[in-house]
Design an enzyme around this catalytic site. Structure first.
Site, PDB file in Angstrom:
ATOM      1  N   SER A  98      -3.989  -3.030   2.580  1.00  0.00           N
ATOM      2  CA  SER A  98      -4.844  -3.136   1.397  1.00  0.00           C
ATOM      3  C   SER A  98      -5.222  -4.571   1.082  1.00  0.00           C
ATOM      4  O   SER A  98      -5.897  -4.835   0.092  1.00  0.00           O
ATOM      5  CB  SER A  98      -4.132  -2.522   0.190  1.00  0.00           C
ATOM      6  OG  SER A  98      -3.046  -3.328  -0.191  1.00  0.00           O
ATOM      7  N   THR A 248      -3.824  -4.205  -3.633  1.00  0.00           N
ATOM      8  CA  THR A 248      -4.193  -5.589  -3.904  1.00  0.00           C
ATOM      9  C   THR A 248      -2.901  -6.320  -4.167  1.00  0.00           C
ATOM     10  O   THR A 248      -1.895  -5.702  -4.470  1.00  0.00           O
ATOM     11  CB  THR A 248      -5.040  -5.627  -5.201  1.00  0.00           C
ATOM     12  OG1 THR A 248      -6.262  -4.950  -4.977  1.00  0.00           O
ATOM     13  CG2 THR A 248      -5.340  -7.028  -5.686  1.00  0.00           C
ATOM     14  N   THR A 266      -7.518  -9.017  -2.026  1.00  0.00           N
ATOM     15  CA  THR A 266      -7.562  -7.588  -1.668  1.00  0.00           C
ATOM     16  C   THR A 266      -8.580  -7.317  -0.577  1.00  0.00           C
ATOM     17  O   THR A 266      -9.506  -8.112  -0.365  1.00  0.00           O
ATOM     18  CB  THR A 266      -7.961  -6.755  -2.915  1.00  0.00           C
ATOM     19  OG1 THR A 266      -7.789  -5.375  -2.636  1.00  0.00           O
ATOM     20  CG2 THR A 266      -9.394  -6.993  -3.331  1.00  0.00           C
ATOM     21  N   ARG A 276     -19.779  -3.354  -1.990  1.00  0.00           N
ATOM     22  CA  ARG A 276     -19.028  -3.169  -3.245  1.00  0.00           C
ATOM     23  C   ARG A 276     -17.936  -4.229  -3.353  1.00  0.00           C
ATOM     24  O   ARG A 276     -17.199  -4.475  -2.420  1.00  0.00           O
ATOM     25  CB  ARG A 276     -18.395  -1.776  -3.250  1.00  0.00           C
ATOM     26  CG  ARG A 276     -17.526  -1.460  -4.481  1.00  0.00           C
ATOM     27  CD  ARG A 276     -16.053  -1.706  -4.234  1.00  0.00           C
ATOM     28  NE  ARG A 276     -15.223  -1.225  -5.340  1.00  0.00           N
ATOM     29  CZ  ARG A 276     -13.953  -1.589  -5.524  1.00  0.00           C
ATOM     30  NH1 ARG A 276     -13.367  -2.420  -4.697  1.00  0.00           N
ATOM     31  NH2 ARG A 276     -13.266  -1.101  -6.532  1.00  0.00           N
ATOM     32  N   THR A 299      -4.134  -4.912 -10.739  1.00  0.00           N
ATOM     33  CA  THR A 299      -4.357  -4.181  -9.492  1.00  0.00           C
ATOM     34  C   THR A 299      -4.758  -2.762  -9.888  1.00  0.00           C
ATOM     35  O   THR A 299      -4.510  -2.336 -11.008  1.00  0.00           O
ATOM     36  CB  THR A 299      -3.094  -4.128  -8.607  1.00  0.00           C
ATOM     37  OG1 THR A 299      -2.028  -3.519  -9.343  1.00  0.00           O
ATOM     38  CG2 THR A 299      -2.660  -5.509  -8.160  1.00  0.00           C
ATOM     39  N   GLY A 300      -5.342  -2.048  -8.955  1.00  0.00           N
ATOM     40  CA  GLY A 300      -5.753  -0.679  -9.251  1.00  0.00           C
ATOM     41  C   GLY A 300      -7.271  -0.580  -9.325  1.00  0.00           C
ATOM     42  O   GLY A 300      -7.983  -1.445  -8.801  1.00  0.00           O
TER      43      GLY A 300
HETATM   44  N1  ASP Z   1      -8.511  -3.770  -7.737  1.00  0.00           N
HETATM   45  C1  ASP Z   1      -8.894  -3.611  -6.370  1.00  0.00           C
HETATM   46  C2  ASP Z   1     -10.321  -3.219  -6.303  1.00  0.00           C
HETATM   47  O1  ASP Z   1     -10.783  -2.455  -7.129  1.00  0.00           O
HETATM   48  C3  ASP Z   1      -8.115  -2.608  -5.630  1.00  0.00           C
HETATM   49  C4  ASP Z   1      -6.703  -2.402  -6.056  1.00  0.00           C
HETATM   50  O2  ASP Z   1      -6.088  -3.225  -6.648  1.00  0.00           O
HETATM   51  O3  ASP Z   1      -6.134  -1.353  -5.761  1.00  0.00           O
HETATM   52  O4  ASP Z   1     -10.970  -3.614  -5.356  1.00  0.00           O
END
Ligand code: ASP
Length: 399
Positions: A98, A248, A266, A276, A299-300
């Site tokens: 990731s 991330t 990330t 994107r 994160t997320g």
């Molecule tokens: N925040 C990151 C994104 O949306 C991905 C993640 O942290 O899971 O690209």
């Protein structure tokens, strides 16, 4: 889904504070002192704070970055260099799918990376979005900060900049990530030409399976075997197809002098539409630092974090006197607020916030508590003891 009660919130808050090393001293700014007094008996007022300290998402612990970064920090390295040293361990390790090299690619099989860095003592920052062919986008973001009068480079320009600065150009798509991507592509849609064609004896079967009925997971599993994905990779690949993962690392570092910096890096959402970028490279969303207040990161699901400018919100809430824990929970509430018309949809949102204050108090919280049978989400802390701690959460999962 239910919002937690006041009493439950207070209970959780004090439990989380109990596990959090925190710092309270005469030199704590007045705004913070007043706030801590609102929680009498809280360990926030009693525990000796530990600085230096670093916090990160759990993968900072799993890939060794928190150990490496903390060693640097404790040896006197600049806080941003220490935080970057931590995330470099994820960026360069192909097993973290990731972040950085080995990250899961976009729809076209191209790995595009996002990162931003912010240096608290000077408030300088740098960022890259959708950069290709460089394993360590965090270092490119820092090179932008150090070598230009500009802040945010994206796409081809970011890659060209990295090349001009001598970064090694590599193919970021590992075989393992490529195999997972091929699996995703062949199982993804009824209306494309991937997978068994009209001339194949398997055509009807494939069409049936692509309707994503109850057997879809089984179908993806079987397809993974047919495509020759080694058994030990299969579970990860199948899960990545069924539930395209985010992932991330955010890392925040505070030294003994009270200087603080942060970085987020990330490969973004797996199978994203080319071009994107999420929240991670956005100063004020994926990462924000104010040298006089603290650091905030996330994160997320980046789309939600962009809408609340999470990094900046965390720092501003701490500036107003909220503890890191309150700041994390309040920022999560803002995410929740956008779904007030569609509370069911909120169940699809997975997001975490991390906050570290200049006095060493810290917290991390996730939107949803653990599902039945699951363990609580965790984050990493190193204040001389390198460990994982359970995150707080805003909402109880009620299925
Ligand atoms: N925040 C990151 C994104 O949306 C991905 C993640 O942290 O899971 O690209």
């Amino acid at each position: 889904m239910s919002r937690i009660s006041r009493r439950e919130f207070a209970k959780r808050l004090s439990a989380a504070m109990g596990s959090a090393a925190a710092f309270f001293s005469a030199d704590l700014p007045a705004w913070a002192r007043g706030r801590e007094a609102a929680f009498p008996g809280s360990p926030m007022q009693k525990n000796a704070g530990k600085r230096p300290i670093m916090i990160s998402s759990a993968n900072g612990y799993h890939f060794g970055g928190m150990r490496v970064g903390y060693e640097k920090l404790a040896a006197g390295a600049d806080t941003l260099d220490a935080a970057i040293a931590c995330v470099n361990m994820n960026e360069t390790n192909p097993d973290d799918m990731s972040v950085g090299y080995g990250g899961l690619p976009d729809e076209n099989g191209v790995v595009q990376l996002d990162s931003c860095v912010m240096h608290g003592p000077t408030m300088q920052c740098g960022a890259v979005g959708a950069i290709e062919n460089v394993k360590t986008p965090s270092l490119v973001a820092k090179a932008i900060m150090d070598n230009t009068d500009e802040i945010f480079f994206v796409g081809r320009g970011a890659t060209e900049f990295a090349k001009s600065m001598g970064f090694e150009m590599v193919d970021l798509l590992t075989d393992r990530a490529r195999r997972a991507w091929v699996l995703w592509r062949e199982t993804r849609s009824l209306y494309d030409s991937w997978g068994a064609g009209l001339d194949s004896p398997d055509y009807e079967k494939m069409q049936e399976m692509k309707k994503r009925g109850p057997d879809f997971a089984y179908f993806v599993q079987k397809k993974a075997a047919e495509l020759g994905i080694p058994e030990d990779e299969r579970e990860v690949a199948v899960n990545a197809v069924l539930h395209p993962p985010h992932g991330t690392i955010n890392c925040q570092a505070l030294n003994a002098k009270g200087e603080i910096s942060g970085v987020t890096t990330t490969s973004g959402l797996a199978w994203k539409i080319p071009g994107r970028v999420g929240d991670s490279p956005i100063i004020g969303a994926g990462n924000y630092v104010d040298g006089e207040v603290g650091a905030g990161g996330s994160t997320g699901r980046g789309e939600e974090n962009i809408r609340v400018a999470g990094g900046h919100t965390l720092v501003e809430l701490m500036r107003q006197g909220k503890t890191p824990m309150e700041a994390c929970l309040e920022t999560l509430r803002r995410v929740q607020h956008f779904f007030k018309a569609y509370p069911e949809r909120l169940k699809k949102v997975e997001i975490q916030f991390y906050a570290l204050r200049v006095d060493g108090a810290y917290a991390a919280a996730t939107l949803w508590g653990p599902r039945p049978g699951q363990k609580p989400a965790q984050f990493a802390v190193n204040d001389g003891t390198n460990r994982l701690e359970d995150m707080a959460y805003l909402l109880k999962w009620d299925g």
